[in-house]
Design an enzyme around this catalytic site. Sequence first.
Site, mmCIF file in Angstrom:
data_model
loop_
_atom_site.group_PDB
_atom_site.id
_atom_site.type_symbol
_atom_site.label_atom_id
_atom_site.label_comp_id
_atom_site.label_asym_id
_atom_site.label_seq_id
_atom_site.Cartn_x
_atom_site.Cartn_y
_atom_site.Cartn_z
ATOM 1 N N ARG A 1 7.592 1.613 -15.113
ATOM 2 C CA ARG A 1 7.168 2.623 -14.133
ATOM 3 C C ARG A 1 8.336 3.525 -13.738
ATOM 4 O O ARG A 1 8.197 4.402 -12.886
ATOM 5 C CB ARG A 1 6.583 1.933 -12.892
ATOM 6 C CG ARG A 1 5.285 1.202 -13.208
ATOM 7 C CD ARG A 1 4.767 0.398 -12.037
ATOM 8 N NE ARG A 1 3.516 -0.266 -12.404
ATOM 9 C CZ ARG A 1 3.076 -1.387 -11.843
ATOM 10 N NH1 ARG A 1 3.763 -1.971 -10.893
ATOM 11 N NH2 ARG A 1 1.932 -1.915 -12.250
ATOM 12 N N CYS B 1 9.366 -4.987 -16.823
ATOM 13 C CA CYS B 1 8.211 -5.108 -15.916
ATOM 14 C C CYS B 1 8.003 -3.726 -15.304
ATOM 15 O O CYS B 1 8.373 -2.732 -15.925
ATOM 16 C CB CYS B 1 8.413 -6.222 -14.889
ATOM 17 S SG CYS B 1 9.770 -6.000 -13.724
ATOM 18 N N ASP C 1 5.688 -8.007 -18.411
ATOM 19 C CA ASP C 1 4.437 -8.325 -17.723
ATOM 20 C C ASP C 1 3.383 -7.275 -18.073
ATOM 21 O O ASP C 1 3.596 -6.429 -18.957
ATOM 22 C CB ASP C 1 4.661 -8.506 -16.209
ATOM 23 C CG ASP C 1 4.895 -7.188 -15.475
ATOM 24 O OD1 ASP C 1 4.971 -6.124 -16.138
ATOM 25 O OD2 ASP C 1 5.015 -7.221 -14.235
ATOM 26 N N HIS C 2 2.255 -7.344 -17.364
ATOM 27 C CA HIS C 2 1.126 -6.463 -17.664
ATOM 28 C C HIS C 2 1.444 -4.979 -17.463
ATOM 29 O O HIS C 2 0.776 -4.130 -18.025
ATOM 30 C CB HIS C 2 -0.065 -6.852 -16.776
ATOM 31 C CG HIS C 2 0.285 -6.895 -15.317
ATOM 32 N ND1 HIS C 2 0.924 -7.976 -14.748
ATOM 33 C CD2 HIS C 2 0.138 -5.988 -14.314
ATOM 34 C CE1 HIS C 2 1.131 -7.749 -13.459
ATOM 35 N NE2 HIS C 2 0.681 -6.542 -13.176
ATOM 36 N N ARG D 1 36.018 -12.772 -14.337
ATOM 37 C CA ARG D 1 35.013 -12.373 -13.346
ATOM 38 C C ARG D 1 33.659 -12.976 -13.716
ATOM 39 O O ARG D 1 32.916 -13.452 -12.859
ATOM 40 C CB ARG D 1 34.933 -10.853 -13.277
ATOM 41 C CG ARG D 1 36.254 -10.252 -12.792
ATOM 42 C CD ARG D 1 36.342 -8.760 -12.947
ATOM 43 N NE ARG D 1 37.664 -8.274 -12.556
ATOM 44 C CZ ARG D 1 38.093 -7.044 -12.772
ATOM 45 N NH1 ARG D 1 37.318 -6.147 -13.370
ATOM 46 N NH2 ARG D 1 39.304 -6.690 -12.397
ATOM 47 N N ARG E 1 40.230 -8.789 -18.607
ATOM 48 C CA ARG E 1 40.079 -9.069 -17.179
ATOM 49 C C ARG E 1 38.638 -9.395 -16.787
ATOM 50 O O ARG E 1 38.394 -10.022 -15.750
ATOM 51 C CB ARG E 1 40.599 -7.889 -16.348
ATOM 52 C CG ARG E 1 39.738 -6.633 -16.436
ATOM 53 C CD ARG E 1 40.421 -5.423 -15.810
ATOM 54 N NE ARG E 1 39.551 -4.271 -15.692
ATOM 55 C CZ ARG E 1 39.258 -3.446 -16.696
ATOM 56 N NH1 ARG E 1 39.732 -3.677 -17.911
ATOM 57 N NH2 ARG E 1 38.470 -2.398 -16.505
ATOM 58 N N HIS E 2 37.694 -8.959 -17.624
ATOM 59 C CA HIS E 2 36.290 -9.202 -17.278
ATOM 60 C C HIS E 2 35.876 -10.649 -17.511
ATOM 61 O O HIS E 2 34.910 -11.117 -16.921
ATOM 62 C CB HIS E 2 35.386 -8.266 -18.079
ATOM 63 C CG HIS E 2 35.692 -6.824 -17.831
ATOM 64 N ND1 HIS E 2 35.497 -6.219 -16.606
ATOM 65 C CD2 HIS E 2 36.228 -5.867 -18.634
ATOM 66 C CE1 HIS E 2 35.888 -4.961 -16.664
ATOM 67 N NE2 HIS E 2 36.337 -4.716 -17.885
ATOM 68 N N HIS F 1 31.511 -4.511 -19.533
ATOM 69 C CA HIS F 1 32.186 -5.191 -18.421
ATOM 70 C C HIS F 1 31.548 -6.515 -18.028
ATOM 71 O O HIS F 1 32.249 -7.438 -17.624
ATOM 72 C CB HIS F 1 32.206 -4.291 -17.171
ATOM 73 C CG HIS F 1 33.140 -3.119 -17.312
ATOM 74 N ND1 HIS F 1 33.497 -2.321 -16.255
ATOM 75 C CD2 HIS F 1 33.784 -2.612 -18.392
ATOM 76 C CE1 HIS F 1 34.331 -1.370 -16.664
ATOM 77 N NE2 HIS F 1 34.508 -1.516 -17.967
ATOM 78 N N THR G 1 9.369 -2.359 -12.557
ATOM 79 C CA THR G 1 10.671 -1.789 -12.165
ATOM 80 C C THR G 1 11.835 -2.340 -12.982
ATOM 81 O O THR G 1 12.935 -1.777 -12.937
ATOM 82 C CB THR G 1 10.967 -2.133 -10.690
ATOM 83 O OG1 THR G 1 10.952 -3.569 -10.578
ATOM 84 C CG2 THR G 1 9.933 -1.536 -9.745
ATOM 85 N N GLY G 2 11.625 -3.476 -13.610
ATOM 86 C CA GLY G 2 12.725 -4.199 -14.264
ATOM 87 C C GLY G 2 13.368 -5.205 -13.331
ATOM 88 O O GLY G 2 14.130 -6.075 -13.762
ATOM 89 N N VAL G 3 13.070 -5.092 -12.040
ATOM 90 C CA VAL G 3 13.780 -5.916 -11.056
ATOM 91 C C VAL G 3 13.237 -7.346 -10.987
ATOM 92 O O VAL G 3 13.987 -8.315 -11.115
ATOM 93 C CB VAL G 3 13.749 -5.250 -9.660
ATOM 94 C CG1 VAL G 3 14.352 -6.171 -8.607
ATOM 95 C CG2 VAL G 3 14.524 -3.936 -9.697
HETATM 96 C C1 RB5 Z 1 3.558 -5.738 -11.053
HETATM 97 O O1 RB5 Z 1 2.621 -5.013 -10.339
HETATM 98 C C2 RB5 Z 1 4.963 -5.426 -10.550
HETATM 99 O O2 RB5 Z 1 5.161 -6.018 -9.306
HETATM 100 C C3 RB5 Z 1 5.990 -5.883 -11.542
HETATM 101 O O3 RB5 Z 1 5.761 -5.287 -12.773
HETATM 102 C C4 RB5 Z 1 7.440 -5.597 -11.244
HETATM 103 O O4 RB5 Z 1 7.631 -4.260 -10.918
HETATM 104 C C5 RB5 Z 1 8.105 -6.511 -10.319
HETATM 105 O O5 RB5 Z 1 9.315 -6.425 -10.061
#
Ligand code: RB5
Length: 150
Positions: free
Chosen positions: A109, A65, A8-9, A136, A132-133, A98, A67-69
């Site tokens: 970030r 992104c 993303d941005h 799973r 074994r993996h 695994h 956080t990557g999350v």
């Molecule tokens: C964008 O501001 C931010 O929310 C995105 O990059 C990411 O961290 C979401 O998980």
Amino acid sequence: MKIAIGNDHAAVELKNEIKAYLEEKGHEVVNFGTDTHDSCNYAEYGEKVADAVAAHEVDCGVLICGTGVGISLAANKVPGIRAAVCSEPVTAKLVKQHNNANIICFGARIVGGEVAKAIVDAYLETEFEGGRHEQRIAYIHDIEKKHGAH
Ligand code: RB5
């Protein structure tokens, strides 16, 4: 290897750095964007890369992104995808060994360029252990089926 990359941005610069790094190492990198700093929805890029990986158009994917999350959550909604967020190389190695992760994710970030390079190196240089993996992972994809995914 043929590797899909998306972001993303929040992660345009880190994406460009990692794309160049992978290309220097001889990989073919398919860029799904975004390539601008205009605010966008990370989920859209997570989905694009996940679709390419699930369709076996590429060998694996890299998603970045803030956080990557968020981008990993979106990618993991595509059946067959195992997208793993890593902030250091030990986890990156283990998610291949695994979990046979087919997409690696990290946050622009959270990690700098050198750590991000160490993460992709650890992931790409490690083989899935199998054994074994296998069962799973099969269970994880049975969950998709149980909940209506194909
Ligand atoms: C964008 O501001 C931010 O929310 C995105 O990059 C990411 O961290 C979401 O998980």
